[in-house]
Scaffold this motif. Structure first.
Motif, PDB file in Angstrom:
ATOM      1  N   GLU A 216       0.820  -1.209   0.000  1.00 32.25           N
ATOM      2  CA  GLU A 216       0.000   0.000   0.000  1.00 32.25           C
ATOM      3  C   GLU A 216       0.855   1.260   0.000  1.00 32.25           C
ATOM      4  OE1 GLU A 216      -2.450  -0.547   3.394  1.00 32.25           O
ATOM      5  OE2 GLU A 216      -3.915  -1.813   2.345  1.00 32.25           O
ATOM      6  N   ASP A 217       1.918   1.257   0.796  1.00 35.88           N
ATOM      7  CA  ASP A 217       2.810   2.421   0.836  1.00 35.88           C
ATOM      8  C   ASP A 217       3.451   2.667  -0.523  1.00 35.88           C
ATOM      9  OD1 ASP A 217       2.220   2.783   3.467  1.00 35.88           O
ATOM     10  OD2 ASP A 217       4.082   1.929   4.248  1.00 35.88           O
ATOM     11  N   PHE A 218       3.924   1.573  -1.163  1.00 37.68           N
ATOM     12  CA  PHE A 218       4.587   1.756  -2.447  1.00 37.68           C
ATOM     13  C   PHE A 218       3.587   2.088  -3.548  1.00 37.68           C
ATOM     14  CE2 PHE A 218       6.121   0.091  -6.528  1.00 37.68           C
ATOM     15  CZ  PHE A 218       7.119   1.029  -6.724  1.00 37.68           C
ATOM     16  N   ALA A 219       2.350   1.606  -3.446  1.00 34.78           N
ATOM     17  CA  ALA A 219       1.335   1.948  -4.436  1.00 34.78           C
ATOM     18  C   ALA A 219       1.132   3.459  -4.498  1.00 34.78           C
ATOM     19  CB  ALA A 219       0.020   1.243  -4.111  1.00 34.78           C
ATOM     20  N   VAL A 220       1.180   4.103  -3.345  1.00 40.08           N
ATOM     21  CA  VAL A 220       1.072   5.574  -3.297  1.00 40.08           C
ATOM     22  C   VAL A 220       2.273   6.205  -3.985  1.00 40.08           C
ATOM     23  CG1 VAL A 220       0.995   7.576  -1.781  1.00 40.08           C
ATOM     24  CG2 VAL A 220      -0.318   5.533  -1.203  1.00 40.08           C
ATOM     25  N   THR A 221       3.467   5.670  -3.716  1.00 40.82           N
ATOM     26  CA  THR A 221       4.681   6.188  -4.352  1.00 40.82           C
ATOM     27  C   THR A 221       4.621   6.027  -5.862  1.00 40.82           C
ATOM     28  OG1 THR A 221       5.991   5.639  -2.396  1.00 40.82           O
ATOM     29  CG2 THR A 221       7.197   5.961  -4.461  1.00 40.82           C
ATOM     30  N   LEU A 222       4.178   4.861  -6.320  1.00 45.64           N
ATOM     31  CA  LEU A 222       4.078   4.595  -7.755  1.00 45.64           C
ATOM     32  C   LEU A 222       3.072   5.535  -8.409  1.00 45.64           C
ATOM     33  CD1 LEU A 222       4.722   2.881 -10.233  1.00 45.64           C
ATOM     34  CD2 LEU A 222       3.046   1.193  -9.432  1.00 45.64           C
TER      35      LEU A 222
END
Length: 279
Positions: A216-222
């Motif tokens: 979830e954290d990386f989905a925001v970054t992506l």
């Protein structure tokens, strides 16, 4: 007042001379801060934050320079020179850090980099380093919790993985070979996460958070990365080389695929043959 040798101290300027500024060290004692570190904005009575160590004559001296590490810490430092007594490592100050031969796990070579622990040698009162790390690594994991972000220094490769020192509590952790998705080397200083704290005090580490939270954290970054691109496109997808993904985002291919899949299911992006595009 007790001066912390090999550490930062906040001291009061008492007077100035041609040599520099003298700082109140308590009990009627003063410590010199050489002239090169003084500024026109400094006045008698001002408090200054300085690092206190020993000069060439083993007298306490103050500096506004920032060392690469202080007493009680680990660091990977380069050998600047050697003599018949030992090696001298660059730790960011005018005077190099001395590591006697008796404190070298393996003989140090000029130009080499070594992980050392910095401490005050009680018999001599000098600040020294040692590459014999075991006795300075604690078994106290402190308040470490699963998923805590920590800073580590890699210091040994084993059959199971890479042993690392967790800075702060100065305890030992392990990164398993089958969970490492980027090259690692002796002396690397990097961010990691606590995966498990075992009953025997051993700590399992990971280079990224496990499971849903990290995805979830990386989905925001992506998503933000795609939004910031002029054409809202990134030339990476699930067929890309893992190293290309890591070099671009600093995550594993598995995490990248999970995050891209989550955004795709929400119909936020489309996955094409040549990359990802924001819808």
């Amino acid at each position: 007042m007790e001066i912390k040798l090999g550490d930062y101290n906040t001291l009061t300027i008492t007077r100035f001379t041609e040599s520099g500024a003298y700082l109140d060290a308590g009990n009627g004692l003063e410590i010199l801060m050489p002239r090169r570190y003084t500024t026109e904005q400094m006045h008698a009575g001002d408090e200054v934050r300085v690092f206190v160590y020993l000069d060439q004559e083993n007298r306490p001296v103050a500096t506004t320079e920032t060392p690469l590490a202080k007493v009680g810490e680990f660091a990977c430092l380069e050998v600047a020179w050697r003599n018949k007594y030992g090696a001298f490592l660059n730790w960011g100050l005018m005077k190099d850090l001395f590591v006697p031969y008796s404190e070298q796990r393996n003989k140090m070579e000029q130009g080499g980099h070594y992980v050392v622990y910095i401490y005050v040698d009680e018999p001599s009162g000098r600040i020294v380093g040692t590459s014999k790390l075991t006795r300075h690594i604690t078994q106290d994991t402190g308040a470490l919790q699963v998923n805590d972000e920590v800073e580590i220094i890699v210091y040994r490769r084993t059959q199971m993985g890479y042993k690392a020192i967790i800075l702060g509590p100065n305890c030992e952790g392990l990164l398993y070979h089958n969970e490492i998705f980027r090259p690692l080397a002796y002396g690397d200083r990097l961010k990691a996460y606590v995966k498990k704290v075992r009953d025997d005090g051993q700590v399992d580490l990971a280079l990224q958070l496990d499971g849903r939270r990290h995805t979830e954290d990386f989905a925001v970054t992506l998503l933000r990365s795609l939004q910031d691109k002029p054409n809202h496109f990134i030339a990476l997808n699930d067929k890309s080389d893992p190293e290309d993904i890591y070099n671009y985002f600093g995550v594993s291919k598995k995490t990248f695929k999970r995050a891209a899949g989550a955004l795709y299911k929400e119909r936020i992006i489309e996955i094409t043959d040549d990359g990802l595009r924001l819808l």
